[in-house]
Design a protein around this motif. Structure first.
Motif, short mmCIF file in Angstrom:
data_model
loop_
_atom_site.label_atom_id
_atom_site.label_comp_id
_atom_site.label_asym_id
_atom_site.label_seq_id
_atom_site.Cartn_x
_atom_site.Cartn_y
_atom_site.Cartn_z
N PRO A 148 43.28 42.20 55.05
CA PRO A 148 44.32 41.65 54.18
C PRO A 148 44.17 40.16 53.83
O PRO A 148 44.92 39.65 53.01
N SER A 149 43.20 39.46 54.44
CA SER A 149 43.07 38.04 54.08
C SER A 149 42.47 37.93 52.67
O SER A 149 41.77 38.84 52.22
N PRO A 150 42.76 36.84 51.97
CA PRO A 150 42.27 36.72 50.59
C PRO A 150 40.74 36.79 50.54
O PRO A 150 40.07 36.36 51.47
N VAL A 151 40.23 37.34 49.44
CA VAL A 151 38.78 37.36 49.23
C VAL A 151 38.43 36.03 48.56
O VAL A 151 39.06 35.65 47.58
N GLU A 152 37.46 35.35 49.13
CA GLU A 152 37.09 34.03 48.58
C GLU A 152 35.61 33.98 48.30
O GLU A 152 34.82 34.58 49.02
N PHE A 153 35.26 33.28 47.23
CA PHE A 153 33.84 33.04 46.97
C PHE A 153 33.72 31.78 46.12
O PHE A 153 34.71 31.30 45.55
N ILE A 154 32.51 31.25 46.06
CA ILE A 154 32.26 30.07 45.23
C ILE A 154 31.48 30.53 44.00
O ILE A 154 30.37 31.03 44.12
N ILE A 161 37.04 30.49 44.25
CA ILE A 161 37.98 31.49 43.74
C ILE A 161 38.55 32.22 44.94
O ILE A 161 37.82 32.59 45.87
N SER A 162 39.85 32.40 44.93
CA SER A 162 40.50 33.10 46.03
C SER A 162 41.47 34.12 45.42
O SER A 162 42.19 33.80 44.47
N GLN A 163 41.45 35.31 45.93
CA GLN A 163 42.36 36.34 45.40
C GLN A 163 42.88 37.19 46.54
O GLN A 163 42.10 37.62 47.40
N ASN A 164 44.17 37.40 46.55
CA ASN A 164 44.79 38.27 47.54
C ASN A 164 44.87 39.67 46.92
O ASN A 164 45.73 39.95 46.09
N LEU A 165 43.96 40.54 47.33
CA LEU A 165 43.87 41.87 46.69
C LEU A 165 45.15 42.68 46.90
O LEU A 165 45.59 43.38 46.00
N VAL A 166 45.73 42.58 48.09
CA VAL A 166 46.93 43.38 48.38
C VAL A 166 48.04 43.02 47.40
O VAL A 166 48.67 43.89 46.80
N LYS A 167 48.26 41.70 47.20
CA LYS A 167 49.40 41.28 46.36
C LYS A 167 49.06 41.24 44.88
O LYS A 167 49.91 41.52 44.04
N VAL A 200 25.25 36.79 36.27
CA VAL A 200 25.75 35.82 35.28
C VAL A 200 26.42 36.65 34.20
O VAL A 200 25.79 37.53 33.61
N ARG A 201 27.71 36.42 33.96
CA ARG A 201 28.45 37.24 32.99
C ARG A 201 29.67 36.46 32.52
O ARG A 201 29.90 35.32 32.94
N GLY A 202 30.46 37.07 31.66
CA GLY A 202 31.61 36.38 31.08
C GLY A 202 32.75 36.23 32.07
O GLY A 202 32.94 37.06 32.98
N ALA A 203 33.54 35.16 31.89
CA ALA A 203 34.65 34.88 32.80
C ALA A 203 35.77 35.91 32.70
O ALA A 203 36.68 35.91 33.53
N ASP A 204 35.69 36.83 31.73
CA ASP A 204 36.69 37.91 31.70
C ASP A 204 36.52 38.82 32.91
O ASP A 204 37.43 39.58 33.23
N LEU A 205 35.38 38.72 33.59
CA LEU A 205 35.16 39.56 34.78
C LEU A 205 35.39 38.81 36.09
O LEU A 205 35.21 39.36 37.17
N LEU A 206 35.85 37.56 35.97
CA LEU A 206 36.09 36.76 37.18
C LEU A 206 37.11 37.45 38.09
O LEU A 206 36.92 37.52 39.31
N ALA A 207 38.18 37.98 37.50
CA ALA A 207 39.23 38.60 38.31
C ALA A 207 38.78 39.92 38.94
O ALA A 207 39.42 40.42 39.87
N SER A 208 37.67 40.49 38.45
CA SER A 208 37.13 41.73 39.05
C SER A 208 36.25 41.42 40.25
O SER A 208 36.01 42.31 41.07
N THR A 209 35.74 40.21 40.32
CA THR A 209 34.73 39.90 41.34
C THR A 209 35.24 40.10 42.77
O THR A 209 34.52 40.67 43.59
N PRO A 210 36.47 39.67 43.11
CA PRO A 210 36.94 39.92 44.49
C PRO A 210 36.95 41.41 44.85
O PRO A 210 36.62 41.78 45.97
N ARG A 211 37.28 42.30 43.90
CA ARG A 211 37.24 43.74 44.18
C ARG A 211 35.79 44.16 44.47
O ARG A 211 35.52 44.99 45.33
N GLN A 212 34.87 43.56 43.75
CA GLN A 212 33.47 43.92 43.94
C GLN A 212 32.95 43.40 45.29
O GLN A 212 32.24 44.10 46.01
N LEU A 213 33.37 42.18 45.65
CA LEU A 213 32.97 41.64 46.96
C LEU A 213 33.55 42.48 48.08
O LEU A 213 32.91 42.74 49.11
N TYR A 214 34.78 42.93 47.88
CA TYR A 214 35.46 43.75 48.89
C TYR A 214 34.74 45.09 49.06
O TYR A 214 34.49 45.54 50.18
#
Ligand code: GLU
Length: 304
Positions: A148-154, A161-167, A200-214
């Motif tokens: 449940p901790s936020p997914v973080e990456f540089i 970038i930090s995203q709380n997937l649960v919330k 390397v891709r468009g920033a429209d996929l930035l919000a998808s990246t934490p799901r992919q890291l998870y």
């Protein structure tokens, strides 16, 4: 020419939902320049899983257009529509570890009790402990509360970038009720399958990246480096896409079009290259690639 001689492996992964438009060409060129600047390998993967949205002939058209810009995949192009066995295997792995569960909820049932997240509704967890009612072909969701901790990456351009997937996202779908695998799962399986080290891709996929890291964590796959380029927006501030009727890129004048892409990415080729050939301009752009010039920009205007 720059033959691959390093461990860098990059890719461009278009969805064949129409011809290449300026925004998708930016992702193609940006991923290519970054790979070649690092003497790496550059691959093209056709993301044709969402068959109802795919347009017949669009994949061939995209590949032909890339060729006109001098962009050739260093290895044979792969098609996601032919890789469902690999996605099925990943899903089984998630199922057997208890990370994925079947869900019978309809859109309406979710809308009735869910809160809004950053991408639509946050699934309220109705089927987490067993389906509320039977459904012949359920969707499959991944539990986001396993860590449940936020997914973080540089991100190489957008910073931390930090995203709380649960919330912010909620348990997300990896296989849809119509039997199609979701982009989030397929992209992770294929990036690992192709040993991709840099995305390397468009920033429209930035919000998808934490799901992919998870998912990479759950499937014990390596994490690639990420660089999200600004997305191209029109005068109204809308992303250039099929929905905003963005024009297909002009591949009959590749030098002029590439100069526009380089200008958008704040690269500054010398004026005399405007009258040269595409290869000379591309080689200049590879050698002089400075993505940091667009660091911190999530979107930039274009007149295209
Ligand atoms: N197929 C996705 C799209 O066209 C891109 C996927 C990716 O680069 O990860 O939006």
């Amino acid at each position: 020419m720059f033959p691959p001689d390093s461990a860098y492996r990059g890719r461009f992964a278009p969805s064949p939902t129409g011809p290449l438009h300026f925004g998708s060409l930016v992702a193609a060129i940006g991923s290519y320049l970054d790979a070649k600047h690092h003497h790496g390998t550059w691959l093209v993967r056709v993301e044709d899983l969402d068959t109802p949205r795919c347009v017949p002939g669009a994949a061939e058209d995209i590949l032909r257009t890339l060729e006109l810009f001098g962009l050739h995949s260093d290895e044979p192009v792969i098609y996601q529509s032919r890789r469902t066995a690999a996605y099925e295997e990943a899903l089984q792995q998630l199922q057997s570890s208890g990370a994925a569960y079947p869900c019978c909820c309809t859109r309406k049932e979710i809308a009735d009790s869910a809160l809004h997240g950053i991408e639509g509704f946050v699934y309220p967890g109705i089927c987490r402990n067993g389906m509320a009612h039977q459904r012949a072909t359920p969707a499959w969701r991944v539990r986001t509360d396993l860590n449940p901790s936020p997914v973080e990456f540089i991100d190489a351009l957008q910073g931390r970038i930090s995203q709380n997937l649960v919330k912010e996202i909620g348990d997300f779908v990896v296989k849809r009720a119509d039997g199609l695998f979701a982009y989030q799962l397929a992209v992770v399986v294929d990036d690992a399958f192709q040993n991709i080290t840099h995305i390397v891709r468009g920033a429209d996929l930035l919000a998808s990246t934490p799901r992919q890291l998870y998912l990479q964590q759950l499937l014990a796959l390596p994490d690639p480096h990420y660089m999200h380029l600004p997305i191209a927006v029109n005068e109204a501030g809308e992303k250039l896409s099929k929905q905003t009727l963005a024009a297909p890129v002009d591949a009959s004048q590749p030098v002029t079009t590439l100069l526009r892409v380089l200008g958008f990415l704040r690269q500054e080729p010398p004026a005399e290259l405007a009258v040269g050939d595409i290869r000379t301009l591309l080689d200049w752009a590879i050698l002089n690639w400075q993505p940091q010039r667009v660091a911190g920009s999530l979107m930039l205007p274009t007149n295209n």
